[in-house]
Design a protein around this motif. Structure first.
Motif: not given
Length: 120
Positions: A84-98
């Protein structure tokens, strides 16, 4: 090489095969049926890149099961909290990339982290 070394080598090879199929999907699309001849007609039969990824992930999980069976991994190695932490981390980086313009995608393409994948 002993049995464990052989199984670990197989695990590494399977990781490479998963990576290869994911890269093909990135280049040609998940639903493409890539032909051996890039100048020839587009494939219309056989497995899609999505199918190949699923096959390779299952092969990898078979080898993981062997690592569990021989005691190299504990049977309870999966950690839902870490995942779950990994999902949250990848999602946060996707937000940053966006935000910086490096990622463009429709909201329905986003993985939910709840077992859904947002596409087919």
């Amino acid at each position: 090489m002993n049995n464990l070394g052989h199984i670990l080598t197989c695990a590494a090879e399977e990781c490479g095969e998963v990576s290869k199929e994911i890269h093909k999907a990135l280049r040609f699309g998940l639903d493409d049926q890539v032909t051996l001849d890039p100048n020839g007609p587009r494939g219309t039969t056989g497995p899609t890149n999505r199918d190949k990824i699923v096959e390779e992930l299952n092969d990898l999980m078979g080898v993981v099961r062997m690592l569990e069976t021989c005691g190299a991994l504990p049977h309870d190695w999966q950690d839902a909290e870490r995942q779950a932490r990994k999902v949250a981390k990848v999602s946060a980086y996707m937000g940053y990339a966006r935000r910086v313009g490096a990622l463009e995608n429709a909201p329905d393409e986003l993985p939910t982290g709840r077992g859904g994948h947002g596409s087919k």
